[in-house]
Design a protein around this motif. Structure first.
Motif, PDB file in Angstrom:
ATOM      1  N   MET A 194     -14.024  15.546 -19.802  1.00 12.53           N
ATOM      2  CA  MET A 194     -13.741  14.469 -20.715  1.00 12.53           C
ATOM      3  C   MET A 194     -13.180  15.042 -22.012  1.00 12.53           C
ATOM      4  N   THR A 195     -12.211  14.369 -22.563  1.00  8.00           N
ATOM      5  CA  THR A 195     -11.584  14.777 -23.807  1.00  8.00           C
ATOM      6  C   THR A 195     -12.444  14.321 -24.987  1.00  8.00           C
ATOM      7  N   ASP A 196     -12.468  15.118 -26.027  1.00  7.94           N
ATOM      8  CA  ASP A 196     -13.209  14.795 -27.234  1.00  7.94           C
ATOM      9  C   ASP A 196     -12.668  13.509 -27.869  1.00  7.94           C
ATOM     10  N   ARG A 197     -13.573  12.669 -28.341  1.00 11.45           N
ATOM     11  CA  ARG A 197     -13.219  11.386 -28.954  1.00 11.45           C
ATOM     12  C   ARG A 197     -12.218  11.568 -30.101  1.00 11.45           C
ATOM     13  N   ASN A 198     -12.446  12.546 -30.966  1.00 14.82           N
ATOM     14  CA  ASN A 198     -11.550  12.775 -32.101  1.00 14.82           C
ATOM     15  C   ASN A 198     -10.152  13.174 -31.638  1.00 14.82           C
ATOM     16  N   GLU A 199     -10.078  13.985 -30.561  1.00 20.14           N
ATOM     17  CA  GLU A 199      -8.775  14.361 -30.007  1.00 20.14           C
ATOM     18  C   GLU A 199      -8.026  13.138 -29.495  1.00 20.14           C
ATOM     19  N   LEU A 200      -8.742  12.260 -28.792  1.00 18.33           N
ATOM     20  CA  LEU A 200      -8.122  11.044 -28.267  1.00 18.33           C
ATOM     21  C   LEU A 200      -7.616  10.154 -29.392  1.00 18.33           C
ATOM     22  N   GLU A 201      -8.445   9.939 -30.390  1.00 25.43           N
ATOM     23  CA  GLU A 201      -8.028   9.100 -31.514  1.00 25.43           C
ATOM     24  C   GLU A 201      -6.824   9.690 -32.230  1.00 25.43           C
ATOM     25  N   SER A 202      -6.836  11.001 -32.441  1.00 20.56           N
ATOM     26  CA  SER A 202      -5.715  11.673 -33.094  1.00 20.56           C
ATOM     27  C   SER A 202      -4.431  11.540 -32.270  1.00 20.56           C
ATOM     28  N   ALA A 203      -4.548  11.732 -30.951  1.00 19.21           N
ATOM     29  CA  ALA A 203      -3.377  11.621 -30.076  1.00 19.21           C
ATOM     30  C   ALA A 203      -2.797  10.209 -30.114  1.00 19.21           C
ATOM     31  N   VAL A 204      -3.656   9.219 -30.038  1.00 14.98           N
ATOM     32  CA  VAL A 204      -3.189   7.826 -30.063  1.00 14.98           C
ATOM     33  C   VAL A 204      -2.484   7.522 -31.385  1.00 14.98           C
ATOM     34  N   LYS A 205      -3.042   8.004 -32.479  1.00 16.26           N
ATOM     35  CA  LYS A 205      -2.409   7.793 -33.783  1.00 16.26           C
ATOM     36  C   LYS A 205      -1.045   8.473 -33.846  1.00 16.26           C
ATOM     37  N   MET A 206      -0.917   9.671 -33.246  1.00 13.88           N
ATOM     38  CA  MET A 206       0.381  10.360 -33.217  1.00 13.88           C
ATOM     39  C   MET A 206       1.387   9.587 -32.375  1.00 13.88           C
ATOM     40  N   ILE A 207       0.944   9.069 -31.241  1.00 10.75           N
ATOM     41  CA  ILE A 207       1.842   8.316 -30.363  1.00 10.75           C
ATOM     42  C   ILE A 207       2.350   7.065 -31.071  1.00 10.75           C
ATOM     43  N   TYR A 208       1.451   6.305 -31.662  1.00  7.60           N
ATOM     44  CA  TYR A 208       1.882   5.091 -32.355  1.00  7.60           C
ATOM     45  C   TYR A 208       2.684   5.417 -33.605  1.00  7.60           C
ATOM     46  N   GLY A 209       2.394   6.524 -34.260  1.00 10.95           N
ATOM     47  CA  GLY A 209       3.220   6.954 -35.386  1.00 10.95           C
ATOM     48  C   GLY A 209       4.636   7.256 -34.948  1.00 10.95           C
ATOM     49  N   ALA A 210       4.766   7.940 -33.804  1.00 13.11           N
ATOM     50  CA  ALA A 210       6.101   8.226 -33.255  1.00 13.11           C
ATOM     51  C   ALA A 210       6.812   6.931 -32.885  1.00 13.11           C
ATOM     52  N   ARG A 211       6.064   5.956 -32.372  1.00  9.44           N
ATOM     53  CA  ARG A 211       6.661   4.656 -32.024  1.00  9.44           C
ATOM     54  C   ARG A 211       7.173   3.962 -33.273  1.00  9.44           C
ATOM     55  N   ASP A 222     -13.739   4.734 -24.763  1.00  9.84           N
ATOM     56  CA  ASP A 222     -14.754   4.699 -23.711  1.00  9.84           C
ATOM     57  C   ASP A 222     -14.378   5.788 -22.708  1.00  9.84           C
ATOM     58  N   GLY A 223     -15.056   6.936 -22.791  1.00 10.09           N
ATOM     59  CA  GLY A 223     -14.695   8.061 -21.932  1.00 10.09           C
ATOM     60  C   GLY A 223     -13.321   8.572 -22.291  1.00 10.09           C
ATOM     61  N   ASP A 224     -12.407   8.583 -21.311  1.00  8.29           N
ATOM     62  CA  ASP A 224     -11.029   9.016 -21.539  1.00  8.29           C
ATOM     63  C   ASP A 224     -10.072   7.851 -21.771  1.00  8.29           C
ATOM     64  N   THR A 225     -10.598   6.656 -21.975  1.00  7.71           N
ATOM     65  CA  THR A 225      -9.769   5.470 -22.192  1.00  7.71           C
ATOM     66  C   THR A 225      -9.869   5.044 -23.649  1.00  7.71           C
ATOM     67  N   VAL A 226      -8.707   4.787 -24.248  1.00 11.27           N
ATOM     68  CA  VAL A 226      -8.655   4.310 -25.621  1.00 11.27           C
ATOM     69  C   VAL A 226      -7.998   2.940 -25.615  1.00 11.27           C
ATOM     70  N   CYS A 227      -8.689   1.958 -26.145  1.00 13.02           N
ATOM     71  CA  CYS A 227      -8.112   0.618 -26.323  1.00 13.02           C
ATOM     72  C   CYS A 227      -7.726   0.490 -27.786  1.00 13.02           C
ATOM     73  N   ARG A 233      -1.826  17.137 -23.419  1.00 10.35           N
ATOM     74  CA  ARG A 233      -1.020  17.128 -24.640  1.00 10.35           C
ATOM     75  C   ARG A 233       0.324  17.756 -24.335  1.00 10.35           C
ATOM     76  N   PRO A 234       1.365  17.431 -25.135  1.00 12.55           N
ATOM     77  CA  PRO A 234       2.661  18.070 -24.916  1.00 12.55           C
ATOM     78  C   PRO A 234       2.513  19.578 -24.883  1.00 12.55           C
ATOM     79  N   GLY A 235       3.128  20.193 -23.922  1.00  9.67           N
ATOM     80  CA  GLY A 235       3.090  21.641 -23.809  1.00  9.67           C
ATOM     81  C   GLY A 235       1.962  22.173 -22.951  1.00  9.67           C
ATOM     82  N   ASP A 236       1.019  21.300 -22.557  1.00  9.63           N
ATOM     83  CA  ASP A 236      -0.094  21.727 -21.692  1.00  9.63           C
ATOM     84  C   ASP A 236       0.390  21.991 -20.292  1.00  9.63           C
TER      85      ASP A 236
END
Length: 118
Positions: free
Chosen positions: A1-18, A81-86, A115-118
């Motif tokens: 499972m991915t860390d909650r903070n990593e998921l939140e950060s990734a989602v914020k980066m994705i929406y920022g790019a959008r 919730d786990g690896d899912t972010v709403c 993540r990109p590059g993984d």
């Protein structure tokens, strides 16, 4: 499972790019075997049909960037919730080529497998 903070950060980066219309940054998050779908009513027509593979997804995302200005939309809340972010986002939406549409906000689920590059 991915860390909650990593998921939140990734989602914020994705929406920022959008919000910045950065297609390459958005596409960096897609796995080559992924499937993309916008959840919505049939009123949105073909936009809600599933798209498979990064070439097709790139084309779909480019069409979204060209036609829907979401730069005024921001994240209201994130729920993990786990690896899912709403994500609940809201704000003004400018539509460039669709008639009779009013934007009230967007929401969706993002499933990250790396993540990109993984």
């Amino acid at each position: 499972m991915t860390d909650r903070n990593e998921l939140e950060s990734a989602v914020k980066m994705i929406y920022g790019a959008r919000n910045e219309n950065d297609l390459d940054a958005i596409m960096g998050w897609f796995d080559p075997s992924c499937r993309f779908r916008i959840v919505g009513s049939t009123w949105l027509g073909p936009m809600t049909e599933p798209v498979n593979g990064t070439d097709s997804i790139r084309s779909s995302i480019q069409a979204l960037l060209d036609n829907w200005d979401l730069s005024g939309v921001s994240i209201v809340s994130l729920h993990v919730d786990g690896d899912t972010v709403c994500v609940h986002r809201a704000g003004p939406v400018a539509v460039h080529s669709v008639q009779h549409c009013e934007g009230y906000g967007t929401h969706g689920q993002v499933h990250l497998q790396g993540r990109p590059g993984d």
